[in-house]
Design a protein around this motif. Structure first.
Motif, PDB file in Angstrom:
ATOM      1  N   ALA A 183       0.822  -1.217   0.000  1.00  0.00           N
ATOM      2  CA  ALA A 183       0.000   0.000   0.000  1.00  0.00           C
ATOM      3  C   ALA A 183       0.854   1.264   0.000  1.00  0.00           C
ATOM      4  N   GLU A 184       1.892   1.303   0.810  1.00  0.00           N
ATOM      5  CA  GLU A 184       2.753   2.493   0.873  1.00  0.00           C
ATOM      6  C   GLU A 184       3.475   2.723  -0.450  1.00  0.00           C
ATOM      7  N   ALA A 185       3.965   1.654  -1.044  1.00  0.00           N
ATOM      8  CA  ALA A 185       4.665   1.784  -2.330  1.00  0.00           C
ATOM      9  C   ALA A 185       3.707   2.271  -3.412  1.00  0.00           C
ATOM     10  N   ARG A 186       2.488   1.753  -3.415  1.00  0.00           N
ATOM     11  CA  ARG A 186       1.489   2.197  -4.397  1.00  0.00           C
ATOM     12  C   ARG A 186       1.141   3.659  -4.174  1.00  0.00           C
ATOM     13  N   LYS A 187       1.009   4.029  -2.912  1.00  0.00           N
ATOM     14  CA  LYS A 187       0.720   5.425  -2.578  1.00  0.00           C
ATOM     15  C   LYS A 187       1.845   6.325  -3.091  1.00  0.00           C
ATOM     16  N   ASP A 188       3.098   5.903  -2.895  1.00  0.00           N
ATOM     17  CA  ASP A 188       4.245   6.686  -3.372  1.00  0.00           C
ATOM     18  C   ASP A 188       4.208   6.865  -4.886  1.00  0.00           C
ATOM     19  N   ILE A 189       3.827   5.826  -5.588  1.00  0.00           N
ATOM     20  CA  ILE A 189       3.716   5.911  -7.050  1.00  0.00           C
ATOM     21  C   ILE A 189       2.647   6.922  -7.432  1.00  0.00           C
ATOM     22  N   LEU A 190       1.515   6.878  -6.764  1.00  0.00           N
ATOM     23  CA  LEU A 190       0.437   7.825  -7.058  1.00  0.00           C
ATOM     24  C   LEU A 190       0.866   9.260  -6.761  1.00  0.00           C
ATOM     25  N   ILE A 191       1.567   9.460  -5.673  1.00  0.00           N
ATOM     26  CA  ILE A 191       2.054  10.810  -5.333  1.00  0.00           C
ATOM     27  C   ILE A 191       3.033  11.297  -6.393  1.00  0.00           C
ATOM     28  N   GLU A 192       3.930  10.419  -6.821  1.00  0.00           N
ATOM     29  CA  GLU A 192       4.898  10.779  -7.867  1.00  0.00           C
ATOM     30  C   GLU A 192       4.180  11.164  -9.163  1.00  0.00           C
ATOM     31  N   GLN A 193       3.188  10.383  -9.542  1.00  0.00           N
ATOM     32  CA  GLN A 193       2.421  10.681 -10.746  1.00  0.00           C
ATOM     33  C   GLN A 193       1.680  12.012 -10.611  1.00  0.00           C
ATOM     34  N   ARG A 194       1.104  12.237  -9.454  1.00  0.00           N
ATOM     35  CA  ARG A 194       0.391  13.496  -9.203  1.00  0.00           C
ATOM     36  C   ARG A 194       1.346  14.677  -9.317  1.00  0.00           C
ATOM     37  N   ASP A 195       2.535  14.551  -8.731  1.00  0.00           N
ATOM     38  CA  ASP A 195       3.514  15.634  -8.764  1.00  0.00           C
ATOM     39  C   ASP A 195       3.990  15.917 -10.186  1.00  0.00           C
ATOM     40  N   ARG A 196       4.217  14.860 -10.954  1.00  0.00           N
ATOM     41  CA  ARG A 196       4.602  15.045 -12.363  1.00  0.00           C
ATOM     42  C   ARG A 196       3.514  15.775 -13.138  1.00  0.00           C
ATOM     43  N   LEU A 197       2.287  15.341 -12.935  1.00  0.00           N
ATOM     44  CA  LEU A 197       1.161  15.961 -13.623  1.00  0.00           C
ATOM     45  C   LEU A 197       1.010  17.417 -13.217  1.00  0.00           C
ATOM     46  N   GLN A 198       1.202  17.719 -11.932  1.00  0.00           N
ATOM     47  CA  GLN A 198       1.097  19.101 -11.472  1.00  0.00           C
ATOM     48  C   GLN A 198       2.156  19.975 -12.127  1.00  0.00           C
ATOM     49  N   LYS A 199       3.366  19.454 -12.290  1.00  0.00           N
ATOM     50  CA  LYS A 199       4.428  20.207 -12.969  1.00  0.00           C
ATOM     51  C   LYS A 199       4.050  20.490 -14.418  1.00  0.00           C
ATOM     52  N   GLN A 200       3.459  19.512 -15.085  1.00  0.00           N
ATOM     53  CA  GLN A 200       3.025  19.712 -16.465  1.00  0.00           C
ATOM     54  C   GLN A 200       1.929  20.770 -16.539  1.00  0.00           C
ATOM     55  N   ILE A 201       0.990  20.711 -15.607  1.00  0.00           N
ATOM     56  CA  ILE A 201      -0.090  21.690 -15.567  1.00  0.00           C
ATOM     57  C   ILE A 201       0.473  23.080 -15.322  1.00  0.00           C
ATOM     58  N   ASP A 202       1.416  23.199 -14.394  1.00  0.00           N
ATOM     59  CA  ASP A 202       2.032  24.491 -14.107  1.00  0.00           C
ATOM     60  C   ASP A 202       2.725  25.051 -15.346  1.00  0.00           C
TER      61      ASP A 202
END
Length: 63
Positions: A14-33
Motif C-alpha cells: 500500500a505504501e509503495a502504491r501510494k508513493d507511485i500515485l504521489i509521484e504521478q500526481r507531482d509530475r502531472l502538477q508540474k506539467q499543468i504548471d
C-alpha cells in the motif's frame, strides 16, 4: 503506472502504491504548471493583438 498495477497484486504494498500515485500526481502538477505559464503568455499576446496590433493595422489600411 505499470509498477502500480504489478504492486496492486502483491501483499503489503500500500505504501509503495501510494508513493507511485504521489509521484504521478507531482509530475502531472508540474506539467499543468508549465501549461499555465504558456497559456498566460498566449493570453498576453492575444491581448496585445486586440489592444495594439489590430487597431494599428486597421488604421494603416484605412489611409
Amino acid at each position: 503506472m505499470i509498477d502500480y498495477v504489478y504492486l496492486f497484486y502483491q501483499e503489503n504494498t500500500a505504501e509503495a502504491r501510494k508513493d507511485i500515485l504521489i509521484e504521478q500526481r507531482d509530475r502531472l502538477q508540474k506539467q499543468i504548471d508549465a501549461m499555465n505559464i504558456v497559456i498566460e503568455r498566449l493570453n498576453k499576446k492575444v491581448d496585445r493583438y486586440e489592444e495594439i496590433i489590430i487597431p494599428a493595422e486597421k488604421k494603416l489600411l484605412s489611409k
